[in-house]
Motif scaffolding. Structure first.
Motif, mmCIF file in Angstrom:
data_model
loop_
_atom_site.group_PDB
_atom_site.id
_atom_site.type_symbol
_atom_site.label_atom_id
_atom_site.label_comp_id
_atom_site.label_asym_id
_atom_site.label_seq_id
_atom_site.Cartn_x
_atom_site.Cartn_y
_atom_site.Cartn_z
ATOM 1 N N THR A 307 63.983 32.101 -29.596
ATOM 2 C CA THR A 307 63.487 33.356 -29.025
ATOM 3 C C THR A 307 63.204 33.224 -27.535
ATOM 4 O OG1 THR A 307 61.242 32.800 -29.784
ATOM 5 C CG2 THR A 307 62.557 34.241 -31.199
ATOM 6 N N ASP A 308 62.786 32.028 -27.097
ATOM 7 C CA ASP A 308 62.530 31.817 -25.663
ATOM 8 C C ASP A 308 63.810 31.952 -24.846
ATOM 9 O OD1 ASP A 308 59.833 31.456 -25.993
ATOM 10 O OD2 ASP A 308 59.896 29.257 -25.896
ATOM 11 N N ILE A 309 64.887 31.339 -25.312
ATOM 12 C CA ILE A 309 66.133 31.390 -24.539
ATOM 13 C C ILE A 309 66.851 32.722 -24.719
ATOM 14 C CG2 ILE A 309 66.449 28.888 -24.672
ATOM 15 C CD1 ILE A 309 68.691 29.410 -26.711
ATOM 16 N N ALA A 310 66.528 33.449 -25.805
ATOM 17 C CA ALA A 310 67.244 34.695 -26.107
ATOM 18 C C ALA A 310 66.641 35.918 -25.421
ATOM 19 C CB ALA A 310 67.273 34.930 -27.619
ATOM 20 N N LYS A 311 65.383 35.827 -24.988
ATOM 21 C CA LYS A 311 64.731 36.996 -24.417
ATOM 22 C C LYS A 311 65.384 37.387 -23.095
ATOM 23 C CE LYS A 311 60.214 39.003 -23.418
ATOM 24 N NZ LYS A 311 58.747 38.800 -23.389
ATOM 25 N N SER A 312 65.670 38.683 -22.956
ATOM 26 C CA SER A 312 66.290 39.196 -21.736
ATOM 27 C C SER A 312 65.247 39.910 -20.886
ATOM 28 C CB SER A 312 67.422 40.166 -22.089
ATOM 29 O OG SER A 312 66.896 41.328 -22.702
ATOM 30 N N THR A 313 65.637 40.251 -19.673
ATOM 31 C CA THR A 313 64.710 40.946 -18.771
ATOM 32 C C THR A 313 64.358 42.338 -19.289
ATOM 33 O OG1 THR A 313 66.626 41.679 -17.478
ATOM 34 C CG2 THR A 313 65.479 39.694 -16.730
ATOM 35 N N SER A 314 65.213 42.897 -20.135
ATOM 36 C CA SER A 314 64.952 44.232 -20.684
ATOM 37 C C SER A 314 64.013 44.195 -21.882
ATOM 38 C CB SER A 314 66.275 44.888 -21.111
ATOM 39 O OG SER A 314 66.856 44.161 -22.179
ATOM 40 N N GLY A 315 63.650 42.969 -22.320
ATOM 41 C CA GLY A 315 62.758 42.851 -23.469
ATOM 42 C C GLY A 315 63.493 42.718 -24.791
ATOM 43 N N LEU A 316 64.820 42.851 -24.759
ATOM 44 C CA LEU A 316 65.619 42.668 -25.965
ATOM 45 C C LEU A 316 65.993 41.191 -26.102
ATOM 46 C CD1 LEU A 316 67.966 45.790 -25.724
ATOM 47 C CD2 LEU A 316 65.884 45.523 -27.089
ATOM 48 N N TYR A 317 66.530 40.848 -27.272
ATOM 49 C CA TYR A 317 66.860 39.462 -27.553
ATOM 50 C C TYR A 317 68.344 39.344 -27.888
ATOM 51 C CZ TYR A 317 61.848 38.623 -27.718
ATOM 52 O OH TYR A 317 60.528 38.519 -27.379
ATOM 53 N N THR A 318 69.020 38.427 -27.194
ATOM 54 C CA THR A 318 70.437 38.198 -27.471
ATOM 55 C C THR A 318 70.805 36.767 -27.118
ATOM 56 O OG1 THR A 318 72.693 38.980 -27.060
ATOM 57 C CG2 THR A 318 71.179 39.014 -25.186
ATOM 58 N N LEU A 319 71.718 36.205 -27.888
ATOM 59 C CA LEU A 319 72.184 34.850 -27.644
ATOM 60 C C LEU A 319 73.589 34.863 -27.062
ATOM 61 C CD1 LEU A 319 71.086 32.829 -30.821
ATOM 62 C CD2 LEU A 319 70.140 32.656 -28.517
ATOM 63 N N SER A 320 74.023 33.727 -26.565
ATOM 64 C CA SER A 320 75.384 33.498 -26.103
ATOM 65 C C SER A 320 75.694 32.031 -26.368
ATOM 66 C CB SER A 320 75.510 33.801 -24.612
ATOM 67 O OG SER A 320 74.712 32.901 -23.855
ATOM 68 N N THR A 321 76.952 31.657 -26.237
ATOM 69 C CA THR A 321 77.290 30.247 -26.448
ATOM 70 C C THR A 321 76.539 29.359 -25.456
ATOM 71 O OG1 THR A 321 79.245 30.551 -25.058
ATOM 72 C CG2 THR A 321 79.557 30.702 -27.437
ATOM 73 N N ASN A 322 76.425 29.806 -24.204
ATOM 74 C CA ASN A 322 75.720 28.994 -23.201
ATOM 75 C C ASN A 322 74.240 28.847 -23.528
ATOM 76 O OD1 ASN A 322 77.946 28.394 -21.630
ATOM 77 N ND2 ASN A 322 77.732 30.237 -20.372
ATOM 78 N N LYS A 323 73.634 29.914 -24.038
ATOM 79 C CA LYS A 323 72.220 29.829 -24.408
ATOM 80 C C LYS A 323 72.023 28.866 -25.577
ATOM 81 C CE LYS A 323 70.597 34.351 -22.768
ATOM 82 N NZ LYS A 323 70.017 35.661 -23.147
ATOM 83 N N VAL A 324 72.902 28.956 -26.579
ATOM 84 C CA VAL A 324 72.792 28.060 -27.734
ATOM 85 C C VAL A 324 72.945 26.613 -27.292
ATOM 86 C CG1 VAL A 324 73.892 27.353 -29.904
ATOM 87 C CG2 VAL A 324 73.512 29.780 -29.425
ATOM 88 N N LYS A 325 73.810 26.367 -26.312
ATOM 89 C CA LYS A 325 74.015 25.004 -25.810
ATOM 90 C C LYS A 325 72.745 24.423 -25.176
ATOM 91 C CE LYS A 325 78.980 25.453 -24.958
ATOM 92 N NZ LYS A 325 80.055 25.558 -23.930
ATOM 93 N N ASN A 326 71.798 25.287 -24.815
ATOM 94 C CA ASN A 326 70.537 24.825 -24.222
ATOM 95 C C ASN A 326 69.486 24.413 -25.254
ATOM 96 O OD1 ASN A 326 71.238 25.080 -21.478
ATOM 97 N ND2 ASN A 326 70.838 27.286 -21.529
ATOM 98 N N LEU A 327 69.778 24.658 -26.548
ATOM 99 C CA LEU A 327 68.826 24.270 -27.593
ATOM 100 C C LEU A 327 68.740 22.750 -27.703
ATOM 101 C CD1 LEU A 327 69.813 26.815 -30.407
ATOM 102 C CD2 LEU A 327 67.750 26.875 -28.993
ATOM 103 N N GLN A 328 67.568 22.279 -28.140
ATOM 104 C CA GLN A 328 67.381 20.848 -28.341
ATOM 105 C C GLN A 328 66.904 20.592 -29.774
ATOM 106 O OE1 GLN A 328 65.249 18.795 -25.275
ATOM 107 N NE2 GLN A 328 66.847 19.283 -23.796
ATOM 108 N N ILE A 329 67.325 19.446 -30.309
ATOM 109 C CA ILE A 329 67.050 19.092 -31.698
ATOM 110 C C ILE A 329 66.274 17.770 -31.741
ATOM 111 C CG2 ILE A 329 68.097 18.603 -33.954
ATOM 112 C CD1 ILE A 329 68.801 21.344 -33.147
ATOM 113 N N PRO A 330 65.248 17.675 -32.607
ATOM 114 C CA PRO A 330 64.558 16.388 -32.782
ATOM 115 C C PRO A 330 65.535 15.329 -33.291
ATOM 116 C CG PRO A 330 63.341 18.169 -33.833
ATOM 117 C CD PRO A 330 64.664 18.727 -33.455
ATOM 118 N N VAL A 331 65.431 14.124 -32.777
ATOM 119 C CA VAL A 331 66.408 13.072 -33.075
ATOM 120 C C VAL A 331 65.803 11.982 -33.938
ATOM 121 C CG1 VAL A 331 67.949 11.349 -32.075
ATOM 122 C CG2 VAL A 331 67.598 13.523 -30.906
#
Length: 381
Positions: A307-331
């Motif tokens: 939700t942090d990376i998906a929030k837009s300036t308009s207040g709506l939420y949307t993802l993209s491939t580039n945004k998903v690439k910014n996610l991090q996973i516990p290792v």
């Protein structure tokens, strides 16, 4: 007392489309009473009543057109919507009539007429048989119905609270497992993130037609494959967007915070299946178990990231491939990943068993409601 046909005492008047309508209340205008108005008391439109059918608070309304034909509600002061009708019956109190009609909803809704927009079949309603007791007896029956419904409502509320608590418990399970894993690494270390097919009118002309996944097919840790559509593609697009078993599937977005980034694992149940651009694919690189990543991404920590990376300036939420690439996973290593999966699965299986029991009880409560009404109007009270 004897059984009579409802049609012999029924009076029904269809609502009218207003000549003058306003989304805001004005002098001389009253609510235009549609389904939403009688179900939630929310009024979207007002009218001055020219050529309309008036209704008063407590009048019985029935839906005549659309998928919910046969649904019954009580009016507020205003004018009856064009898809509704006001209904009365000689010798019946409003509440007695209301519960009688409620008991007929399943019958009326499943036997609608019309090949386009479905409509209520008034002839079917008229042919229903019932007993019309004295007014005092009608009031006694209504009181008894409402007492039984009140007890049912309390039970249903308890069941719904249990479902909410189960949802909280699920998140607690995820959080407790992943909270002890401190190191995070980019999702791209473990999955290749790619987009899908963009729909357009020219695709119908392409010779290759293949099944593809849409947003409507992907939910949290669940796939709904009841409706799969085909799309025209080129050979190069097939290679790029073909799904493989264990691919992660991310819902790109619909503006909603709760629904953005729904994620599931492709189960491979449809051969040669593609995905559209509103579904982002994560192809495993072999160094992380897909279920381990999935469980994290639907946990509190994963959801917060999405939700942090998906929030837009308009207040709506949307993802993209580039945004998903910014996610991090516990290792952690593969052995530990499998232990995490097993622990979560074990604890959630208990949760799912309880939820199935709750869902069964909720369905039984609905059946019980209909049983009470059937008994009430067949002389069982």
């Amino acid at each position: 007392m004897q059984l009579i046909e409802f049609g012999s005492i029924m009076n029904m008047a269809k609502g009218k489309k207003p000549v003058n309508q306003s989304p805001e209340k004005r002098d001389g205008f009253l609510p235009y009473v549609d389904i939403k108005a009688f179900e939630t008391n929310t009024v979207d439109n007002y009218t001055d009543g020219v050529k309309c059918l008036p209704c008063e608070e407590g009048d019985i309304l029935i839906v005549c057109d659309g998928s919910r034909s046969g649904l019954v509600g009580k009016a507020i002061n205003g004018y009856v919507g064009s898809t509704l009708a006001k209904i009365t019956a000689d010798g019946m109190t409003q509440n007695y009539l209301y519960y009688f009609l409620q008991g007929k909803y399943a019958l009326l809704n499943t036997k609608k007429k019309g090949t386009g927009t479905p409509h209520l079949n008034p002839d079917l309603l008229k042919k229903q048989m019932l007993i019309v007791p004295s007014i005092p007896e009608q009031k006694r029956i209504v009181t008894h119905i409402e007492e039984l419904f009140s007890e049912l409502d309390k039970a249903v509320e308890t069941l719904r609270t249990t479902k909410q608590q189960l949802a909280v418990y699920r998140q607690a399970v995820y959080s407790s497992v992943y909270s002890g894993i401190a190191e995070l690494k980019p999702i791209t270390d473990f999955f290749e993130i790619t987009g899908g097919l963009t729909k357009n009118s020219k695709r119908s002309e392409l010779p290759i037609k293949m099944p593809y996944l849409r947003v409507a097919n992907v939910y949290y840790n669940r796939l709904d494959l009841s409706e799969i559509k085909n799309i025209g593609v080129t050979e190069s697009e097939v290679e790029r967007t073909l799904l493989e078993k264990n691919d992660l599937l991310f819902v790109e977005g619909n503006g909603s915070k709760s629904q953005i980034g729904r994620v599931a694992i492709w189960d491979g149940s449809i051969e040669q299946c593609l995905h559209q651009n509103h579904i982002i694919k994560g192809r495993p690189l072999g160094n992380m178990l897909p279920e381990y990543a999935l469980f994290y991404l639907i946990s509190g920590g994963g959801r917060n990231q999405i939700t942090d990376i998906a929030k837009s300036t308009s207040g709506l939420y949307t993802l993209s491939t580039n945004k998903v690439k910014n996610l991090q996973i516990p290792v952690c290593n593969i052995t530990k990943q499998q232990q995490v999966i097993n622990e979560i699965a074990s604890r959630l299986s208990i949760c799912e068993s309880i939820e199935q029991t709750v869902d069964t009880a909720l369905a039984q409560a609905d059946a019980m409601r209909q049983s009470i009404l059937k008994q009430a109007f067949e002389g069982g009270f």
